[in-house]
Design a protein around this motif. Structure first.
Motif: not given
Length: 780
Positions: A657-658, A669-673, A677-678, A775-776
């Motif tokens: 989905l990302v 939205e991709a970054l939020s997903t 995910l992470l 994630a950072t």
């Protein structure tokens, strides 16, 4: 007994010089340490251990007169009962320093009654007598040893003790004289093998009340109930582990107590024997096979004049107890290992004997469930199996194992020598096949619902359970592969164990067993054989063996059609679609199979196979640029899998989905997903999830124009070879293109100063650290 000890130092020194041997040469031919020989000749040791003196006497070929002088020196301070036989072992006590120290500590602390407990053949008598001798020498006391294996009552033991210190139990007041002689605190009494003695505790308590300064050391297989006793348990000698042998750890193998004991005893019967790199590992295998049981090792080593270590190992593996015997004419209490174990076996109740024989088929650990299954198989009568196991534990036929890491209750194991004793008796009773079949079917049933447990919040607990049962499960797989008529249970084992092999990433092991069972039991048509084909397709796919994966998937679809299981048929079609997509084949046949699988999925309740079909439908749509349809399918997959509590199975769809969101230009939205995910991958600590998540997060980061530092993180990911793993796992073209794009990007940038320094220092970076780092960047 002589009041003036003979000069053993002069005797040894003169005999050695007559033999034209140096101290070092004498040590080499006798097996006695150079330090011990030096201490005797310098007068530091005036009463050598009997076995030490016997080895020196044999090496120096002492005359009968000199041997009597040596025996007088050895016996000074040690008095034995009239029925006492010399110990079976020859040479110094090996590997028992801790147990001897524990006994002497108890005696020194004022606990004057010590019980030495352990199974048959473990060397209790040697340990008890050596500890008593050492403690008596330190405190200026005398030792009396009383053999009790022929006694049946406590009174007979006390009478034997009286005779051992030269009192006649026919005299009118012999008990008063015994109490008087023992009451001065100058004696250490060793009562050896008291298992058959009734009323011993009562007789001993009375004697100890009358003689408060008396020290008593008792050896037995079963614990006595007397509260006065401090207990020291004698366990097996250390033996090489399988890992140690496989790794070729020569120093580690030669340092184990089992190898040391074998080498010492073999040198006594074969003066040409030497422990060296060429035979150490074979001797280590012997010690491991015999579970470090001293009597078994000594009896095996006694054959070294006739057999090489390799030949002896082969005989032990094929003949078992028949090899563990002494030479004819060497009359000892136990001439064979079987006699030593059989003596105690006769003390068991009928139910205890039946269960012990049944347990002999278990190659590894066992728990109450296994024991109950075997008890039911070999005996029609109801039995309190836990009570029987407790009795066998107390009588040292089985050994309790630590269970701190498992919540499933107590587990035990049986020493290999006991198994070698019991297995022929089970076979002779005609119950061996019945017991084996019961164990195999129990294991197959036990792991039937294992997928649910592996997907539970505590999968590590169940994986640890699997690891501890691995030896039994491998044996079960071998058994069903060699036994006609057991095809369905064979496939059932594969069906259940596939989840474990998947979790442990043991792909090659899984493929080997799938191939074996499929070849040996091809005629079986059942739900279980469908699952065997499923795992064959899955594990072949992981190793990028596409033709074999397709073959198994087609076989699974055929079998599922015969057994009329729509869910399995749907899953088989999904396997075929997945494998075809891996070869970039998204043509008409792939579309037809997917459409049929989706039609079946719509008729079924939410499940992991249903989620898999929606996931594949999303990937198929992604291939054809239908991004909205792909997004809908992935979101549905995530909802199904999270609803089942199988969070890890939602990661693949979320990773896809990302990428769909990135392809649509919806970067935020991709970054939020990607953040979700992470977080999920971080919580699962699953390597597959981590690989997928890192690649998906990398795709999102690449699309963000302001995160320049992310390139350094991607370089570190590449250095950790996670992307190489991703290439093997995520073989679809869609992922291949993204991975290659990431690698190109990585090659264009320089790492951050800190990461470059870490790389120069060759410091490993864990997946957890990588996730935290990426994630950072994503959170910024």
């Amino acid at each position: 007994m002589s009041t003036n000890p003979p000069n053993i130092a002069d005797l040894l020194r003169n005999a050695r010089k007559r033999a034209l041997l140096s101290q070092s040469e004498l040590a080499a031919v006798s097996g006695v340490s150079l330090r011990t020989i030096s201490d005797i000749e310098r007068g530091l040791v005036t009463t050598p251990h009997p076995n030490t003196m016997r080895r020196l006497s044999d090496a120096l070929d002492l005359t009968a007169v000199d041997r009597e002088v040596a025996a007088a020196a050895v016996d000074r301070g040690v008095q034995r009962g009239p029925n006492h036989h010399h110990q079976r072992s020859s040479g110094e006590v090996v590997g028992r320093a801790a147990e001897i120290a524990a006994i002497t500590r108890h005696l020194s602390a004022g606990r004057m009654t010590v019980q030495v407990v352990g199974p048959a053949g473990i060397g209790k008598s040697v340990v008890a007598q050596e500890a008593a001798r050492q403690w008596a020498a330190w405190h200026g006391k005398r030792v009396v040893i009383v053999e009790c294996h022929a006694a049946s009552t406590g009174d007979e033991v006390i009478r034997g003790l009286a005779r051992a210190i030269d009192l006649s139990d026919d005299e009118p007041h012999w008990r008063e004289r015994l109490q008087h002689d023992l009451g001065d605190g100058e004696w250490v009494v060793v009562l050896d093998d008291v298992d058959r003695v009734d009323g011993l505790e009562e007789a001993l308590n009375h004697l100890l009340d009358q003689c408060p300064g008396l020290c008593v050391v008792v050896s037995s297989r079963m614990r006595l109930s007397g509260r006065r006793f401090s207990v020291v348990v004698v366990g097996s000698l250390t033996a090489p582990t399988a890992e140690m042998i496989e790794a070729g750890d020569l120093n580690g193998v030669m340092a184990t107590e089992s190898v040391e004991l074998f080498a010492a005893r073999a040198a006594l019967v074969n003066r040409g024997f030497h422990l060296h790199a060429g035979n150490a590992f074979t001797i280590g295998e012997i010690g491991r096979l015999l579970n470090g049981l001293p009597l078994a090792i000594e009896l095996a080593a006694a054959q070294s004049d006739a057999y090489s270590p390799h030949a002896l190992l082969t005989l032990l593996e094929s003949s078992g107890m028949a090899v563990l015997s002494q030479e004819p004419g060497k009359r000892q209490r136990f001439e064979t290992m079987a006699a030593a174990i059989g003596w105690t076996f006769d003390l068991l109740t009928q139910q205890e004997q039946q269960l012990l024989l049944a347990l002999s088929i278990v190659p590894g650990e066992f728990d109450l469930g296994i024991a109950e299954a075997l008890a039911t198989a070999v005996s029609a009568r109801d039995a309190d199996v836990l009570a029987i196991l407790t009795a066998l534990d107390n009588k040292n036929f089985i050994e309790p194992l630590p269970t701190d890491d498992l919540p499933f209750g107590q587990r035990w194991r049986m020493l290999q020598a006991f198994r070698m004793f019991a297995r022929p008796l089970l076979r002779a009773a005609g119950k061996e096949h019945t017991a084996e079949r019961a164990l195999v079917h129990f294991l197959a049933d036990e792991y039937e619902s294992i997928e649910m447990h592996v997907l539970s919040p505590e999968p590590d607990v169940w994986l640890a359970q699997f690891d501890r049962d691995r030896e039994n499960l491998n044996w079960a797989l071998c058994w069903v592969s060699e036994t006609p008529g057991e095809g369905d249970v064979a496939h059932k084992l594969i069906a259940n164990l596939g989840t474990f092999w998947q979790a442990r990433s043991e792909t090659s092991e899984a493929r080997r067993w799938v191939r074996v069972i499929s070849t040996i039991h091809p005629e079986t048509v059942s739900t279980n054989s469908c699952w065997t084909a499923h795992w064959g397709s899955y594990f072949a796919f992981l190793q990028n063996d596409i033709p074999v994966s397709l073959k198994y998937a087609e076989e699974m679809q055929r079998l599922a059609t015969i057994v009329e299981d729509p869910e399995l048929r749907m899953l088989a079609m999904g396997e075929r679609v997945r494998t075809m997509l891996a070869t970039n084949d998204s043509g008409p046949l792939c579309a037809e199979l997917l459409a049929e699988a989706l039609a079946v999925a719509e008729t079924l309740s939410p499940s992991l196979p249903v989620a898999m079909i929606h996931n594949l439908a999303g990937i198929f749509a992604q291939y054809h640029g239908e991004l909205k349809e792909a997004e809908r399918r992935f979101e549905r997959t995530i909802a199904i899998r999270e609803g089942l509590g199988a969070l890890i199975y939602a990661l693949s769809s979320r990773a896809h989905l990302v990428c769909v969101l990135v392809d649509q230009g919806r970067i935020e939205e991709a970054l939020s997903t990607a953040r979700l995910l992470l977080e999920d991958a971080f919580g699962s600590e699953d390597r597959w999830a981590i690989v997928v998540s890192l690649v998906a997060a990398a795709s999102a980061i690449m699309a963000h124009p302001t995160l320049e530092n992310a390139r350094a993180a991607l370089r570190l990911i590449d250095a950790s070879e996670d992307l190489a793993a991703a290439r093997r796992i995520l073989v679809w073209k869609h992922w291949q293109e993204r991975i290659e794009a990431v690698r190109v990007l990585i090659g264009e940038v320089l790492p951050m100063r800190e990461l470059a320094a870490a790389k120069r220092r060759h410091e490993p970076v864990s997946n957890r650290e990588l996730l935290a780092l990426v994630a950072t960047f994503v959170s910024h």
